[in-house]
Design a protein around this motif. Structure first.
Motif, PDB file in Angstrom:
ATOM      1  N   ARG A 163       0.884  -1.174   0.000  1.00 61.25           N
ATOM      2  CA  ARG A 163       0.000   0.000   0.000  1.00 61.25           C
ATOM      3  C   ARG A 163       0.922   1.225   0.000  1.00 61.25           C
ATOM      4  N   VAL A 164       0.702   2.111  -0.965  1.00 63.83           N
ATOM      5  CA  VAL A 164       1.652   3.204  -1.184  1.00 63.83           C
ATOM      6  C   VAL A 164       0.985   4.555  -0.965  1.00 63.83           C
ATOM      7  N   LEU A 165       1.624   5.375  -0.156  1.00 67.22           N
ATOM      8  CA  LEU A 165       1.224   6.767   0.009  1.00 67.22           C
ATOM      9  C   LEU A 165       2.162   7.621  -0.839  1.00 67.22           C
ATOM     10  N   TYR A 166       1.591   8.299  -1.827  1.00 68.27           N
ATOM     11  CA  TYR A 166       2.352   9.177  -2.707  1.00 68.27           C
ATOM     12  C   TYR A 166       2.143  10.617  -2.250  1.00 68.27           C
ATOM     13  N   ILE A 167       3.234  11.319  -1.973  1.00 69.39           N
ATOM     14  CA  ILE A 167       3.199  12.694  -1.482  1.00 69.39           C
ATOM     15  C   ILE A 167       3.853  13.587  -2.526  1.00 69.39           C
ATOM     16  N   ASP A 168       3.121  14.571  -3.022  1.00 67.33           N
ATOM     17  CA  ASP A 168       3.619  15.434  -4.092  1.00 67.33           C
ATOM     18  C   ASP A 168       3.654  16.875  -3.595  1.00 67.33           C
ATOM     19  N   THR A 169       4.866  17.444  -3.507  1.00 62.02           N
ATOM     20  CA  THR A 169       5.019  18.806  -2.992  1.00 62.02           C
ATOM     21  C   THR A 169       5.399  19.805  -4.076  1.00 62.02           C
ATOM     22  N   ASP A 170       5.374  19.359  -5.324  1.00 67.24           N
ATOM     23  CA  ASP A 170       5.620  20.249  -6.460  1.00 67.24           C
ATOM     24  C   ASP A 170       4.547  21.335  -6.492  1.00 67.24           C
ATOM     25  N   VAL A 171       4.897  22.517  -6.972  1.00 68.77           N
ATOM     26  CA  VAL A 171       3.911  23.600  -7.029  1.00 68.77           C
ATOM     27  C   VAL A 171       2.826  23.310  -8.063  1.00 68.77           C
TER      28      VAL A 171
ATOM     29  N   ARG B 232      -2.378   4.347   6.502  1.00 72.88           N
ATOM     30  CA  ARG B 232      -1.435   3.350   7.034  1.00 72.88           C
ATOM     31  C   ARG B 232      -0.677   2.642   5.901  1.00 72.88           C
ATOM     32  N   PRO B 233       0.223   3.366   5.243  1.00 71.63           N
ATOM     33  CA  PRO B 233       0.931   2.806   4.094  1.00 71.63           C
ATOM     34  C   PRO B 233       2.038   1.835   4.488  1.00 71.63           C
TER      35      PRO B 233
ATOM     36  N   VAL C  62      10.590  25.922   4.093  1.00 72.57           N
ATOM     37  CA  VAL C  62       9.663  24.855   3.704  1.00 72.57           C
ATOM     38  C   VAL C  62      10.435  23.592   3.325  1.00 72.57           C
ATOM     39  N   TYR C  63      11.563  23.776   2.641  1.00 73.62           N
ATOM     40  CA  TYR C  63      12.320  22.623   2.149  1.00 73.62           C
ATOM     41  C   TYR C  63      13.226  22.014   3.214  1.00 73.62           C
ATOM     42  N   ARG C  64      13.286  22.681   4.352  1.00 73.04           N
ATOM     43  CA  ARG C  64      13.916  22.070   5.531  1.00 73.04           C
ATOM     44  C   ARG C  64      12.879  21.313   6.359  1.00 73.04           C
ATOM     45  N   ALA C  65      11.712  21.934   6.550  1.00 70.17           N
ATOM     46  CA  ALA C  65      10.696  21.359   7.432  1.00 70.17           C
ATOM     47  C   ALA C  65       9.913  20.228   6.783  1.00 70.17           C
ATOM     48  N   MET C  66       9.658  20.322   5.477  1.00 68.72           N
ATOM     49  CA  MET C  66       8.790  19.347   4.804  1.00 68.72           C
ATOM     50  C   MET C  66       9.371  17.932   4.811  1.00 68.72           C
ATOM     51  N   PRO C  67      10.650  17.732   4.440  1.00 63.77           N
ATOM     52  CA  PRO C  67      11.174  16.362   4.502  1.00 63.77           C
ATOM     53  C   PRO C  67      11.285  15.823   5.922  1.00 63.77           C
ATOM     54  N   ARG C  68      11.418  16.713   6.885  1.00 66.32           N
ATOM     55  CA  ARG C  68      11.470  16.270   8.280  1.00 66.32           C
ATOM     56  C   ARG C  68      10.169  15.588   8.670  1.00 66.32           C
ATOM     57  N   LEU C  69       9.025  16.152   8.263  1.00 60.11           N
ATOM     58  CA  LEU C  69       7.733  15.531   8.566  1.00 60.11           C
ATOM     59  C   LEU C  69       7.587  14.209   7.822  1.00 60.11           C
ATOM     60  N   ILE C  70       7.937  14.173   6.537  1.00 69.83           N
ATOM     61  CA  ILE C  70       7.817  12.929   5.774  1.00 69.83           C
ATOM     62  C   ILE C  70       8.684  11.844   6.398  1.00 69.83           C
ATOM     63  N   HIS C  71       9.881  12.215   6.818  1.00 68.75           N
ATOM     64  CA  HIS C  71      10.797  11.265   7.470  1.00 68.75           C
ATOM     65  C   HIS C  71      10.146  10.658   8.718  1.00 68.75           C
ATOM     66  N   ARG C  72       9.533  11.526   9.522  1.00 71.55           N
ATOM     67  CA  ARG C  72       8.885  11.045  10.745  1.00 71.55           C
ATOM     68  C   ARG C  72       7.723  10.117  10.425  1.00 71.55           C
ATOM     69  N   LEU C  73       6.919  10.490   9.446  1.00 68.87           N
ATOM     70  CA  LEU C  73       5.769   9.660   9.085  1.00 68.87           C
ATOM     71  C   LEU C  73       6.209   8.306   8.532  1.00 68.87           C
TER      72      LEU C  73
ATOM     73  N   HIS D 198       8.748   6.571   9.451  1.00 65.94           N
ATOM     74  CA  HIS D 198       9.097   5.707  10.588  1.00 65.94           C
ATOM     75  C   HIS D 198       7.881   5.362  11.436  1.00 65.94           C
ATOM     76  N   GLU D 199       6.920   6.270  11.511  1.00 63.06           N
ATOM     77  CA  GLU D 199       5.725   6.010  12.316  1.00 63.06           C
ATOM     78  C   GLU D 199       4.812   4.962  11.677  1.00 63.06           C
ATOM     79  N   HIS D 200       4.734   4.972  10.346  1.00 66.49           N
ATOM     80  CA  HIS D 200       3.695   4.183   9.686  1.00 66.49           C
ATOM     81  C   HIS D 200       4.193   3.040   8.814  1.00 66.49           C
ATOM     82  N   CYS D 201       5.427   3.101   8.316  1.00 64.16           N
ATOM     83  CA  CYS D 201       5.828   2.050   7.373  1.00 64.16           C
ATOM     84  C   CYS D 201       7.274   1.595   7.551  1.00 64.16           C
ATOM     85  N   GLY D 202       7.685   1.473   8.793  1.00 67.76           N
ATOM     86  CA  GLY D 202       8.993   0.892   9.064  1.00 67.76           C
ATOM     87  C   GLY D 202      10.139   1.656   8.443  1.00 67.76           C
TER      88      GLY D 202
END
Length: 391
Positions: free
Chosen positions: A166-174, A251-252, A278-289, A291-295
């Motif tokens: 199960r894949v969560l795709y996150i797109d932050t392009d403008v 829950r990906p 934004v480009y400092r904070a955004m990957p930090r959240l993705i990184h945390r998620l 580890h929280e949801h998909c090992g």
């Protein structure tokens, strides 16, 4: 640094170049890699070169007739019959004109994103980054928006078919991640999340909150179209609140993220007014998620970004510093004015048409605040709430 991460790169990917005046310029890859090497953040042991994608892989997202057209239009002198059909396949536009060796170099891009996915899903690596990828606008039978083959969609389908993920795709392009969204619009096992400038004013004109998926895939499409001139605080508020809920609900098994960095204020092709924060904070959240949801399973791709001198090298380097847990990322949290390496500035300033920034982050305190900031923030909050109606 975390040694369980992979950086996929081949300088041949800079051959993805429509023409000399086209805004999509993969020289930004060379600039980024050189910036990371100048601070010792990219040892050779972290690097792996992509391989050409097979036709079997391309068929995961593209029709046989489209692949045949791309191949034919990749010849130095395409046959007249194919020149007449180029428009049918979206390969005769100012945005996405065919060019020599197009099939080969785009197959290399696809191969890099599939390699990243295989490395993560097989357990060989925890995270993998392929900055040459992220060509999210290409459709099954049509090129669009500077994109020929949709490596992101192919990588997602690869993870589904080979690992049942199960894949969560996150797109932050403008620009809205339309090609990936439409590829999985009815698929309950792929959730596409895109935060982008509203399509009312910007290509591709899609990505409304009302686009939510269809059939058994209803609810697995989430769009957050922000207003022109949106700034850091409002962008991050929308991004963090909505994405946190999306990840918790879906829950990906794997996160695939696309990191176009064209929402920056300096980008010439859009109207969002974010800074490097934004480009400092955004990957930090993705990184945390991840580890929280998909090992920890996280594949990150490049994307748009058309200020190749002042924006892209810094934004993409910050992404790698976060993924690899480089000490500099913690230093940036404590000190906002850390300078860029003098050696990198000295090497590239003579080639740059603009003055290069002196520091990793932008001096936003000196920027003129956007007019209508309160109205923009309020409108974005309304959009954020609408996006979360089914979450």
């Amino acid at each position: 640094m975390n040694s369980n991460v992979l950086f996929i790169y081949d300088e041949n990917e800079t051959g993805y170049r429509f023409n000399e005046s086209h805004p999509f310029n993969q020289k930004r890859l060379v600039l980024t890699v050189d910036l990371l090497r100048s601070i010792g953040a990219l040892p050779d042991s972290y690097l792996r070169a992509p391989q050409l994608a097979t036709e079997e892989l391309l068929l995961l997202n593209h029709t046989p007739s489209y692949i045949e057209a791309v191949k034919a239009l990749s010849e130095t002198t395409p046959a007249e019959e194919w020149l007449k059909q180029a428009g049918k396949y979206g390969l005769d536009t100012e945005d996405t004109p065919f060019f020599p060796c197009m099939h080969q170099v785009t197959s290399l891009v696809v191969g890099g994103s599939v390699l990243a996915t295989e490395a993560v899903m097989s357990g060989d690596k925890e995270h993998a980054l392929h900055l040459g990828g992220g060509l999210h606008h290409a459709l099954a039978n049509k090129g669009a928006g500077f994109c020929v083959y949709n490596d992101a969609a192919i990588a997602i389908e690869y993870a589904k078919r080979n690992y049942g993920a199960r894949v969560l795709y996150i797109d932050t392009d403008v620009h809205h991640g339309d090609g990936v969204q439409w590829s999985f619009y009815t698929d309950p096992d792929v959730c596409t999340f895109s935060i982008h400038e509203t399509g009312k004013y910007l290509f591709p004109g899609t990505g409304a909150v009302s686009e939510r998926g269809d059939g058994t895939g209803f609810g697995t499409v989430v769009n957050v179209p922000v207003e022109p001139y949106t700034e850091d605080d409002s962008w991050l508020e929308c991004f963090e609140e909505v994405l946190t809920k999306v990840a918790a609900q879906f829950r990906p098994d794997l996160i695939v993220s696309q990191h176009g960095c064209d929402a920056h204020a300096f980008d010439p092709l859009a109207h969002v007014h974010c800074s490097m924060e934004v480009y400092r904070a955004m990957p930090r959240l993705i990184h945390r998620l991840a580890h929280e949801h998909c090992g920890g399973r996280w594949v990150a791709l490049g994307g748009g970004g058309y200020d190749i001198w002042r924006v892209v090298p810094r934004a993409w380097s910050l992404l790698w510093l976060e993924m690899s847990e480089h000490p500099l990322i913690q230093e940036l949290a404590a000190a906002q004015e850390l300078p860029l390496p003098a050696s990198w500035l000295q090497q590239w300033q003579p080639h740059s048409p603009v003055e290069l920034p002196a520091a990793w982050l932008d001096p936003t305190a000196t920027w003129t605040p956007m007019p209508r900031r309160q109205e923009i923030t309020l409108k974005n909050r309304q959009t954020k709430e609408a996006a979360m109606v089914y979450l």
